[in-house]
Design an enzyme around this catalytic site. Structure first.
Site, PDB file in Angstrom:
ATOM      1  N   TYR A 167       0.955  -1.186  -0.069  1.00  0.00           N
ATOM      2  CA  TYR A 167      -0.049  -0.017   0.192  1.00  0.00           C
ATOM      3  C   TYR A 167       0.964   1.094   0.092  1.00  0.00           C
ATOM      4  CZ  TYR A 167       0.989   0.795   5.115  1.00  0.00           C
ATOM      5  OH  TYR A 167       1.677   1.134   6.061  1.00  0.00           O
ATOM      6  N   CYS A 168       0.187   2.524  -0.296  1.00  0.00           N
ATOM      7  CA  CYS A 168       1.045   3.486  -0.223  1.00  0.00           C
ATOM      8  C   CYS A 168       0.051   4.835   0.061  1.00  0.00           C
ATOM      9  CB  CYS A 168       1.665   4.020  -1.571  1.00  0.00           C
ATOM     10  SG  CYS A 168       0.719   3.699  -3.177  1.00  0.00           S
ATOM     11  N   ARG A 169       0.093   5.675  -0.554  1.00  0.00           N
ATOM     12  CA  ARG A 169      -0.603   7.141  -0.081  1.00  0.00           C
ATOM     13  C   ARG A 169      -2.088   6.943  -0.504  1.00  0.00           C
ATOM     14  NH1 ARG A 169       4.195  10.224  -2.979  1.00  0.00           N
ATOM     15  NH2 ARG A 169       5.431  10.477  -1.120  1.00  0.00           N
ATOM     16  N   PHE A 179      -2.794   4.569   3.172  1.00  0.00           N
ATOM     17  CA  PHE A 179      -2.732   4.813   4.545  1.00  0.00           C
ATOM     18  C   PHE A 179      -3.826   5.789   4.947  1.00  0.00           C
ATOM     19  CE2 PHE A 179      -1.029   7.235   8.143  1.00  0.00           C
ATOM     20  CZ  PHE A 179      -1.289   6.078   8.983  1.00  0.00           C
TER      21      PHE A 179
END
Lengths: 219, 219
Positions: A176-178, A206
DNA sequence: TGACTATTCCACTAATCTATGGAATAGTGT
DNA sequence: ACACTATTCCATAGATTAGTGGAATAGTCA
């Protein structure tokens, strides 16, 4: 009289919408959704001049979307609440569903999207607890330090190649990232698959996780 | 490249927000949330010139918030989906929670708000079925005809006094109108109470009801 | 104290948005 | 065909917004 009330009220609502009506400000908000940031950091990631960034932040503050806190030389900005993230998701959702241009954009840049099998948020924690999956945070380490999914391993994209072996032995990887349109996780999943690992992308990022009231871990 | 993608994407999202960044357009959307309307109607209720109204509608259409349908001489506009109502609720909510000016406005005009004991949406249908309450729609009859809560009685505000007796025998009255800030229902509840009836206001209005996926009745 | 950094304030130009009036278009009724 | 209505298109003047550079402020460091 009540007509004025209505006009006045809508004018106020419009102020909020207007503050969102600028790509740079939306980008700033997206970064702030991950936690506190100072003006300098925000200027750097958004590619704006510091002065310009500051002005945009003033505008966001004037309509109550962000607040700031001074500590030493730095001024740290943060969102005034999780409902701001929700509002942005709302805008994004409507744009995706009704604005043809967005569909074109997404198709152009993220043609592989469907192939990466995003995992629904709700399944994740349980499967991580059972050890079936490794949760991988591919954001820069400062962002990771400011808050991440419980149990997540942080390997910024640039260092992914160096850590392939650790990941290889730990079952499926969920990256996952932003946020749903951040390209970091897409990229990570592609590279991992290219190396023969089983990898998937978490559906959201996140900020969405946090906004949904899910548990968050900090350093 | 992926930086451009992000910029482009946010620019598109910003278009949507920008379209909402004007009080008149928000007002138009609020009316459209109740159902199809032609340009003339919209101009009348918003107090704008027809030409100006048309231009605003073009803008809303360009970002996919509304569509239109031509029938004879008239062009009927409608929202492209219920998610647009949701988006507006989101904007409203954030404004209420974080923008001090809104609180001042609401307090100034609607000081009686708390005294009117709004009823939560979810309790309503059940209690109406048991005959404990009468659901009262105080909007103009055209709006009622275009869609209303199941079993609701329509008495526009102006005619309220003529129908007091009918209402007097039917237990508690729950009034609703166009939305949480529409003054019609407030006014109605005050008048009914002034006449000694038991009256309350429904928390939300018809558009919110509809957007929540609750059943709707038409003529 | 003085040099230095991070941020904000102010003033100014270019670009964009709003409201308005005149003209064009499309459909209706005679 | 004609007059008429509803709506849109176009051009324009005034208001608002975005980005830039220069100066002011406040805090840190030596």
């Amino acid at each position: 009289m009540s007509g004025n009330f209505k006009k006045d009220l809508f004018a106020q609502f419009a102020r909020v919408a207007k503050a969102l009506g600028n790509g740079h400000r939306l980008e700033l908000l997206e970064f702030l959704a991950q936690g506190e940031r100072n003006v300098d950091d925000l200027a750097r990631v958004s590619g704006l001049s510091v002065r310009n960034t500051s002005q945009h932040l003033q505008q966001l503050r004037q309509v109550g979307l962000v607040t700031s806190r001074k500590e030493g030389l730095h001024v740290y900005y943060r969102l005034t609440g999780d409902d701001v993230v929700l509002l942005m998701q709302c805008v994004r959702g409507v744009a995706e569903r009704h604005l043809a241009d967005v569909k074109v954009l997404v198709d152009t840049y993220l043609t592989v999207k469907d192939a990466l099998e995003p995992m629904p948020v709700k399944d994740l924690l349980e499967r991580a607890r059972k050890g079936e999956v490794t949760v991988l945070d591919v954001r820069p380490s400062e962002e990771y330090a400011a808050g991440h999914l419980p149990g997540a391993v942080n390997i910024p994209l640039a260092e992914l190649e160096r850590h392939l072996d650790e990941l290889r032995d730990s079952g499926e990887v969920v990256a996952y990232c932003r946020g749903p349109h951040c390209v970091l996780a897409f990229e990570a999943v592609e590279r991992l698959r290219g190396q023969g690992l089983r990898a998937r992308r978490l559906q959201d990022g996140f900020p969405e996780w946090k906004a949904a009231g899910m548990p968050v871990e900090t350093e």
